[in-house]
Write a protein that holds these residues in place. Sequence first.
Motif, short mmCIF file in Angstrom:
data_model
loop_
_atom_site.label_atom_id
_atom_site.label_comp_id
_atom_site.label_asym_id
_atom_site.label_seq_id
_atom_site.Cartn_x
_atom_site.Cartn_y
_atom_site.Cartn_z
N SER A 41 0.81 -1.22 0.00
CA SER A 41 0.00 0.00 0.00
C SER A 41 0.84 1.27 0.00
O SER A 41 2.01 1.28 0.37
N CYS A 42 0.20 2.35 -0.42
CA CYS A 42 0.78 3.70 -0.41
C CYS A 42 -0.17 4.62 0.36
O CYS A 42 -1.38 4.46 0.28
N THR A 43 0.39 5.57 1.10
CA THR A 43 -0.45 6.50 1.84
C THR A 43 -0.10 7.95 1.56
O THR A 43 -0.63 8.86 2.18
N VAL A 44 0.84 8.18 0.62
CA VAL A 44 1.21 9.55 0.26
C VAL A 44 0.03 10.26 -0.40
O VAL A 44 -0.22 11.44 -0.15
N ARG A 72 0.69 4.06 9.04
CA ARG A 72 -0.19 5.19 9.37
C ARG A 72 -1.38 4.76 10.22
O ARG A 72 -1.74 5.42 11.19
N MET A 73 -1.97 3.62 9.89
CA MET A 73 -3.19 3.18 10.56
C MET A 73 -2.91 2.39 11.84
O MET A 73 -3.74 2.38 12.76
N ASP A 97 6.80 10.21 8.63
CA ASP A 97 6.01 9.52 9.65
C ASP A 97 5.78 8.05 9.33
O ASP A 97 5.56 7.25 10.24
N VAL A 98 5.82 7.69 8.06
CA VAL A 98 5.53 6.30 7.70
C VAL A 98 6.76 5.53 7.23
O VAL A 98 6.81 4.31 7.35
N ARG A 99 7.76 6.24 6.71
CA ARG A 99 8.97 5.57 6.23
C ARG A 99 10.14 5.65 7.21
O ARG A 99 11.18 5.05 7.00
N GLY A 100 9.99 6.43 8.28
CA GLY A 100 11.02 6.48 9.30
C GLY A 100 12.13 7.47 9.00
O GLY A 100 12.08 8.24 8.04
N HIS A 101 13.15 7.43 9.87
CA HIS A 101 14.27 8.34 9.74
C HIS A 101 15.16 7.96 8.56
O HIS A 101 15.19 6.82 8.11
#
Length: 323
Positions: free
Chosen positions: A45-48, A91-92, A185-189
């Motif tokens: 999935s993608c959330t961008v 994200r969820m 927020d979703v892919r990290g540092h």
Amino acid sequence: MKFLVKTYGCQMNVRDSEAVVALMKAAGHEQAATEEDAELVLVNSCTVRDMAERKAIGKCGNLIAVKEGRGKPRVDGAVKMVGLMGCAVKRMGADVFKSLPGLDFAVGPRRFGVIPKLVDEVLARRAAGEKKIRLLELPDDNEVPTGLDAHPDIQRGATPFARFQSYVTILLGCDNRCSYCIVPDVRGHEYSRPAREVVAEVRCLAERGVKEVCLLGQSVLRYGRRSAALPSHLLQFSADKKPVVVWNCTRGCNLKCRHCGSDCKAQVAVPDMPFEDFSRALDSISAHTDPHGVFVILTGGDPLMRPDIERCGRQIYLKGFPW
């Protein structure tokens, strides 16, 4: 078990799906040719973009309906397992099971290496009589994933593009907190893979017949900025006669960007290689090997660096290196 990976989103997701395919095959599972043949369907999935996330969640919902006998029947049997991976899971969080009650497992970014084990765990718990199975794997923001260098075998009948081109991930995550972007927020540092790993992976692909490699990252021009992944290894590669040289032609700026508020210069952990060191590295390589067998890569596109890029380009040309 026959499986199929359905991908939504960016090239990073495409690459993650390729790695999952390779890991699943290594674990003894078989890749299905079509969705109708698959016993397990894994949705990446993608959330961008909101629409991409809606499509992925909607696809999972349709697959779960088929699995539970509420959807359109399949030609060769129903789907037995449905999994969700990627940015939407991060994200969820645990709420993903509220939106998709029949989902068997969910895996966030940087955790796709555990998917074969999760599949085996679901099968084992079903064999033990457990019916409601919900497995969730969420990564830490600084986690280094396993399986980044996994590539599926080139299949017979694959398109010419698939036979000669491949993706290689060199940078994960992002530290630019842009107000409009959810990637940090979703892919990290931000994490730059060590240059040795990248070069070894590219060599392995070249031995398998790959001619073109596309280097991937959420903010690829920041490769090596947060860690010494690239500059500290460049001269050592030269001494070891390795046929890859990379020079970063991007500098940090002194401005605070309006959209992200980041002080780019403060984030540069490793200074750019001076032009004189770059020239000496080329001389060192020329003394040990044929320049025509070495690829010199200039990375970056900062307009402020245009004179230095042109200067290095002239050196590469005059010393006989292809680039």
